[in-house]
Scaffold this motif. Structure first.
Motif, PDB file in Angstrom:
ATOM      1  N   SER A   1       0.824  -1.169  -0.020  1.00 36.28           N
ATOM      2  CA  SER A   1       0.097   0.038  -0.121  1.00 36.28           C
ATOM      3  C   SER A   1       0.927   1.255  -0.091  1.00 36.28           C
ATOM      4  CB  SER A   1      -0.884   0.013   1.038  1.00 36.28           C
ATOM      5  OG  SER A   1      -0.179  -0.002   2.256  1.00 36.28           O
ATOM      6  N   ALA A  57       2.309   0.826  -4.300  1.00 34.92           N
ATOM      7  CA  ALA A  57       1.247  -0.094  -4.190  1.00 34.92           C
ATOM      8  C   ALA A  57       1.286  -1.022  -5.521  1.00 34.92           C
ATOM      9  CB  ALA A  57      -0.002   0.304  -3.644  1.00 34.92           C
ATOM     10  N   PRO A  73       1.568  13.432 -12.008  1.00 34.66           N
ATOM     11  CA  PRO A  73       1.351  15.048 -12.127  1.00 34.66           C
ATOM     12  C   PRO A  73       2.694  15.878 -12.702  1.00 34.66           C
ATOM     13  CG  PRO A  73       1.969  14.292  -9.573  1.00 34.66           C
ATOM     14  CD  PRO A  73       1.448  13.176 -10.697  1.00 34.66           C
ATOM     15  N   LYS A  84       1.916  15.523 -16.432  1.00 35.16           N
ATOM     16  CA  LYS A  84       0.607  16.393 -16.794  1.00 35.16           C
ATOM     17  C   LYS A  84       1.020  17.847 -16.869  1.00 35.16           C
ATOM     18  CE  LYS A  84      -4.085  16.461 -15.022  1.00 35.16           C
ATOM     19  NZ  LYS A  84      -4.237  17.945 -14.632  1.00 35.16           N
ATOM     20  N   GLN A 116       0.397   2.911 -12.807  1.00 34.96           N
ATOM     21  CA  GLN A 116       0.034   4.130 -12.137  1.00 34.96           C
ATOM     22  C   GLN A 116       0.336   5.397 -12.921  1.00 34.96           C
ATOM     23  OE1 GLN A 116      -0.094   2.655  -7.497  1.00 34.96           O
ATOM     24  NE2 GLN A 116       1.520   4.481  -8.167  1.00 34.96           N
ATOM     25  N   GLU A 141      -2.045   5.574 -16.092  1.00 36.96           N
ATOM     26  CA  GLU A 141      -3.365   5.673 -15.659  1.00 36.96           C
ATOM     27  C   GLU A 141      -3.603   7.002 -14.799  1.00 36.96           C
ATOM     28  OE1 GLU A 141      -4.294   2.049 -13.220  1.00 36.96           O
ATOM     29  OE2 GLU A 141      -4.081   0.997 -15.153  1.00 36.96           O
ATOM     30  N   GLY A 142      -2.446   7.552 -14.187  1.00 32.95           N
ATOM     31  CA  GLY A 142      -2.404   8.876 -13.750  1.00 32.95           C
ATOM     32  C   GLY A 142      -2.454  10.163 -14.420  1.00 32.95           C
ATOM     33  N   GLN A 160      -8.182   2.938   2.602  1.00 37.43           N
ATOM     34  CA  GLN A 160      -7.348   1.911   1.857  1.00 37.43           C
ATOM     35  C   GLN A 160      -8.120   0.346   1.620  1.00 37.43           C
ATOM     36  OE1 GLN A 160      -3.502   1.572   2.951  1.00 37.43           O
ATOM     37  NE2 GLN A 160      -3.081   3.490   3.171  1.00 37.43           N
ATOM     38  N   PRO A 206      -5.488   0.519  -2.113  1.00 35.18           N
ATOM     39  CA  PRO A 206      -4.412   1.296  -1.776  1.00 35.18           C
ATOM     40  C   PRO A 206      -3.806   2.202  -2.859  1.00 35.18           C
ATOM     41  CG  PRO A 206      -3.638  -0.903  -1.758  1.00 35.18           C
ATOM     42  CD  PRO A 206      -5.154  -0.878  -1.896  1.00 35.18           C
ATOM     43  N   ARG A 207      -4.087   1.819  -4.069  1.00 35.09           N
ATOM     44  CA  ARG A 207      -3.708   2.215  -5.402  1.00 35.09           C
ATOM     45  C   ARG A 207      -3.596   3.618  -5.578  1.00 35.09           C
ATOM     46  NH1 ARG A 207      -3.341  -2.054 -10.267  1.00 35.09           N
ATOM     47  NH2 ARG A 207      -2.887  -0.340 -11.771  1.00 35.09           N
ATOM     48  N   VAL A 208      -2.834   4.258  -6.416  1.00 28.40           N
ATOM     49  CA  VAL A 208      -3.148   5.637  -6.815  1.00 28.40           C
ATOM     50  C   VAL A 208      -3.952   5.502  -7.993  1.00 28.40           C
ATOM     51  CG1 VAL A 208      -1.886   7.579  -7.631  1.00 28.40           C
ATOM     52  CG2 VAL A 208      -0.847   6.416  -5.969  1.00 28.40           C
ATOM     53  N   ARG A 209      -5.075   6.252  -8.132  1.00 27.38           N
ATOM     54  CA  ARG A 209      -5.824   6.344  -9.193  1.00 27.38           C
ATOM     55  C   ARG A 209      -5.859   7.702  -9.991  1.00 27.38           C
ATOM     56  NH1 ARG A 209     -10.585   2.817  -8.547  1.00 27.38           N
ATOM     57  NH2 ARG A 209      -9.942   1.384  -6.918  1.00 27.38           N
ATOM     58  N   GLY A 210      -6.070   7.458 -11.296  1.00 20.67           N
ATOM     59  CA  GLY A 210      -6.055   8.691 -12.037  1.00 20.67           C
ATOM     60  C   GLY A 210      -7.217   9.422 -11.978  1.00 20.67           C
ATOM     61  N   PHE A 211      -7.343  10.629 -11.913  1.00 21.27           N
ATOM     62  CA  PHE A 211      -8.748  11.427 -11.771  1.00 21.27           C
ATOM     63  C   PHE A 211      -8.753  12.187 -13.179  1.00 21.27           C
ATOM     64  CE2 PHE A 211     -11.557  14.800 -10.462  1.00 21.27           C
ATOM     65  CZ  PHE A 211     -12.428  14.249  -9.543  1.00 21.27           C
ATOM     66  N   TYR A 264      -8.704  20.213  -6.366  1.00 16.36           N
ATOM     67  CA  TYR A 264      -7.174  19.677  -6.007  1.00 16.36           C
ATOM     68  C   TYR A 264      -7.122  18.453  -7.273  1.00 16.36           C
ATOM     69  CZ  TYR A 264      -3.093  18.515  -3.297  1.00 16.36           C
ATOM     70  OH  TYR A 264      -2.078  18.458  -3.015  1.00 16.36           O
ATOM     71  N   PHE A 316      -4.298  18.207 -10.041  1.00 19.26           N
ATOM     72  CA  PHE A 316      -3.197  17.220 -10.133  1.00 19.26           C
ATOM     73  C   PHE A 316      -3.400  15.798 -10.615  1.00 19.26           C
ATOM     74  CE2 PHE A 316      -2.237  20.243  -6.459  1.00 19.26           C
ATOM     75  CZ  PHE A 316      -1.472  20.972  -7.187  1.00 19.26           C
ATOM     76  N   GLY A 317      -4.696  15.600 -11.100  1.00 18.71           N
ATOM     77  CA  GLY A 317      -4.837  14.189 -11.719  1.00 18.71           C
ATOM     78  C   GLY A 317      -4.803  13.027 -10.919  1.00 18.71           C
ATOM     79  N   GLN A 318      -4.868  12.831  -9.804  1.00 20.78           N
ATOM     80  CA  GLN A 318      -4.635  11.607  -9.187  1.00 20.78           C
ATOM     81  C   GLN A 318      -5.106  11.591  -7.731  1.00 20.78           C
ATOM     82  OE1 GLN A 318      -0.712  10.060  -9.189  1.00 20.78           O
ATOM     83  NE2 GLN A 318      -0.062  11.569  -8.106  1.00 20.78           N
ATOM     84  N   LEU A 349      -4.121   8.293   0.839  1.00 19.36           N
ATOM     85  CA  LEU A 349      -3.674   9.173   1.892  1.00 19.36           C
ATOM     86  C   LEU A 349      -3.249  10.507   1.323  1.00 19.36           C
ATOM     87  CD1 LEU A 349      -0.671   6.645   2.880  1.00 19.36           C
ATOM     88  CD2 LEU A 349      -2.834   6.957   3.913  1.00 19.36           C
TER      89      LEU A 349
END
Lengths: 384, 387
Positions: free
Chosen positions: A30, A34, A222, A225, A246, A249-250, B199, B204-209, B300, B304-306, B310
């Motif tokens: 995590s 992760a 970021p 981007k 990530q 996808e991010g 979590q 827990p993964r970072v996701r793209g927004f 936000y 910043f897109g993700q 946390l």
């Protein structure tokens, strides 16, 4: 009294019957890394399914999530010391591997970092091994590619200053790029940075021909981007930490065309025998994880699997579960047929002799529609 | 020491600090030959973008503190929840009708219950209409449409507001009247709880927004031969912050509920004796504070897109710092503090590139200086005055 003796005797017998070899797993499951952590774990799990037993005993995986923190990694290592495991697989990153290695070396427990590339990691002691190449190779190769093949005269370097891997790698890249006659400008950031606009404004007057990014995807998304938003259209080159879903996808289309070095996938492994093994493992992986996307299988999966395979092979070679004997067997392994290529620890500091580094490029249409193109592979033996 | 002496001392201090800052700035710009006018403008726009985001987060932070004197450390996590709600609203719609119905009943029911307790909805006809509106609206949004960022933002603000009220009811209300330290520790616990729950629930993964909106379309204009870049966020976030500041000020100073809030802020016990329903007022404060956090979270995330579980930690600490620098409890102070923080973070990197890893340190050093020399913050004049 007699009854309790009997119970005790039964318990002892029982525990012999169910004897298990315990292997600890210290991974970033995590937090920021992760995605890579779970890919590595999946590789270990598949390898464990393929070889579930050694010396007639079942191998038990004790999994510990270090939450991508140094404290977490140390806590995992101490837990494994208390539980008395033979060896520990992981961590994936150098920043988490180095503190764990210090604990495990003192306790005399074997550690195989799956993908730490900082040269220091295996220097900590004779119980510490790794599955990866080191950053001096990776940095040199990347710098030669950027300066010679891409013809960049000026390179801006972005490094995460509080990470052993990113900082070290950027240093090796900088050194080689300068040696090859390029000018460089280094910009720093720290973990969890999301705003890079000030650093990007700093490289504006420098007018770089290419940009090298030695950090991870949590910051990389970021970063890319904002880089594109701020009008920079230069080629960006990254390292194995970018081999992480990530990233595309991010940040989506901002990652289109991004080139990075990383662990070789089956197609890029030059040795035909090793390539066959890797292909077979890949097929097995998708059999076990039916829902996995093509992007989920990468070099980290292979590295995780081989860390497990090589440790089990060493236990087998030693013929005992005595940690000292297993360590000696591991240090003497030569030409082990791993799924990530040939593995030889004999005569090294714990870094395998011949590793292949792959060059990849992201093709990204959108965050959910992306692929990774394999450009070419270079073996570390070739570079030496 | 008399009040006038104190005032003159702090004025002197501000004057001195300001002069020092200007001198440092001038010296630094003069010693950077390639720091062109376009780069100065670019830095300014970057700082404004970042600062107004911090200001938006700090508004909710300071609002809650103003009423119940609680440093709500879980504000960052509420902010994270808001981002995730919007993320799911955008990615999971249009839902299967059965799932939409289930979500509508759960979400709509909670929203209705919370709204009823917040606004004294006794008249059956009105309540019925409101219920119809909430259930119908939620179901329509979830089942038939792919939600854009604006609908997702509004839905998320509502859901997060409700989550904030629930958090208050579960974690803080039982401790009403307890020593302030207990509340503070509970707030930290609530923060950890929400992080870990996030979590588990969201992974827990970072996701793209990836909201394709006008807000993150790159734009640019030319200054001489150089180009300056910005995105729609630069215009929208300061505008939203300004409007919210204005509306909140109006709400607090001009409405009955606002008056009840100020009364509660001054003295909760006496306010209760005078017939103010203190629990209701505090719940309402959390509702508004959480709505603000959700709005900030979505902005936000678009910027910043993700998102990840946390993600609220650092913005939460920054917003706290901004609120204290500006004068905690003061709404304009929070905005001023947020902007100041944004400017510091950008200009430290710009003027001292070798120290860019320490940009957060500069912000916290400023916090310490403010606490030492002007503990009530830049705007906060008197510690007893709240909101």
């Amino acid at each position: 009294m007699r009854k309790s003796l009997l119970v005790a005797a039964l318990l002892v017998l029982g525990s012999f019957g169910l004897a298990q070899v315990k292997i600890g797993i210290n991974l970033e499951l995590s937090g920021r890394f992760a995605a890579i952590g779970n890919q590595t774990l999946n590789g270990i799990k598949v390898a464990n399914l393929q070889t579930p037993e050694v010396l007639g005993q079942k191998v038990e995986l004790v999994i510990c999530d270090n939450e991508t923190s140094r404290e977490g990694s140390i806590a995992c290592a101490q837990r494994f010391v208390n539980e008395g495991v033979i060896g520990v697989l992981g961590a994936i990153s150098s920043s988490m591997s180095i503190p764990a290695a210090e604990v495990l070396q003192d306790a005399g427990i074997i550690m195989i970092s799956t993908s730490s590339t900082n040269p220091q990691t295996t220097q900590i002691g004779d119980y510490i091994f790794r599955m990866a190449y080191t950053d001096d190779f990776q940095g040199k190769l990347a710098a030669a590619y950027v300066v010679k093949d891409l013809g960049a005269k000026k390179v801006a370097i972005f490094r995460q200053i509080d990470d052993d891997y990113s900082y070290g790698l950027a240093g090796f890249f900088d050194e080689t790029a300068k040696k090859l006659g390029a000018k460089t400008l280094v910009q720093d950031f720290v973990a969890n940075t999301v705003d890079f606009t000030a650093q990007l404004n700093n490289i504006r007057s420098f007018k770089p021909d290419a940009i090298y990014y030695s950090g991870f995807c949590a910051e990389g998304a970021p970063f890319m981007k904002q880089l594109r938003e701020q009008g920079f259209d230069q080629q960006v080159v990254g390292a194995d930490a970018s081999d992480d879903p990530q990233c595309p996808e991010g940040a989506g289309a901002a990652f289109d065309g991004y080139i990075f070095t990383g662990f070789a996938t089956p197609n890029l492994i030059p040795d035909p025998e090793a390539k066959k093994r890797a292909e077979a493992f890949k097929a097995k992986y998708f059999e076990v994880f039916k829902d996995a996307k093509p992007g989920d299988f990468n070099g980290f999966v292979l590295a995780g699997a081989d860390a497990y395979n090589v440790l089990v092979a060493a236990i087998k070679a030693a013929g005992t579960t005595d940690v000292k004997a297993v360590r000696d067997a591991l240090a003497n392994i030569e030409h082990f047929p791993g799924v990530s290529g040939d593995i030889t620890y004999k005569g090294t500091d714990g870094t395998p002799k011949d590793r292949t580094i792959g060059f990849y490029q992201y093709k990204v249409k959108s965050a959910s529609d992306w692929t990774k193109i394999e450009l070419f592979g270079k073996s570390t033996a070739e570079v030496q | 020491m008399t009040a006038s002496k104190l005032a003159s001392r702090s004025t002197l201090f501000s004057l001195f600090a300001g002069l020092l800052f200007v001198a440092l700035l001038g010296w630094r710009i003069a010693s950077m030959p390639d720091y062109t006018f376009a780069r100065i403008v670019q830095d300014f726009l970057n700082a404004l973008t970042l600062g107004s985001l911090y200001a938006l987060i700090a508004l909710g932070y300071t609002m809650v503190y103003g009423i119940i004197r609680l440093i709500n450390f879980a504000h960052g996590e509420i902010f994270m929840l808001g981002s995730y709600f919007a993320f799911y609203a955008m990615t999971l719609t249009p839902m299967h009708w059965g799932l939409a119905l289930l979500t509508t009943v759960l979400l709509g029911g909670t929203v209705l219950l919370v709204l009823r307790s917040l606004f004294n909805l006794e008249e059956p006809k009105r309540t019925f209409l409101l219920a119809l509106l909430i259930f119908g609206g939620t179901f329509f949004l979830l089942a038939f449409r792919h939600l854009g960022w604006i609908e997702a933002l509004l839905l998320s603000m509502l859901a997060t507001g409700v989550a904030g009220v629930l958090l208050e009811a579960v974690a803080y209300r039982p401790l009403r009247g307890a020593p302030r330290e207990s509340m503070l520790i509970t707030a930290i616990a609530a923060s950890f709880f929400l992080q870990n729950m996030g979590q588990l629930l969201f992974g827990p993964r970072v996701r793209g927004f990836n909201a394709e909106t006008v807000l993150n379309q790159p734009r640019s204009f030319a200054i001489g031969e150089e180009t300056v870049y910005f995105t729609g966020i630069l215009i929208v976030v300061p505008a939203v912050t300004a409007v919210l500041l204005f509306v909140l000020n109006l709400f607090v100073t001009r409405t009955r509920l606002g008056k009840a809030m100020r009364a509660t802020a001054q003295d909760a016990e006496v306010a209760q004796m005078m017939g103010v329903n203190v629990n209701q007022v505090i719940a309402l404060t959390f509702f508004i504070g959480s709505i603000l956090a959700a709005a900030a979270g979505v902005m936000y995330s678009i910027r910043f897109g993700q998102i990840h579980p946390l993600m609220g930690l650092m913005p939460g600490i920054k917003a706290f710092t901004a609120a204290v620098i500006g004068g905690i409890g003061s709404l304009p102070g929070a905005v001023l503090g947020g902007l100041l923080l944004g400017f510091i973070e950008i200009y430290v990197v710009s003027f001292f590139p070798t120290l860019s890893a320490y940009k957060d340190v500069f912000a916290f050093v400023l916090l310490i200086l403010i606490l030492l020399f002007r503990p009530s913050g830049l705007v906060g004049e008197d510690l007893t005055e709240k909101v």
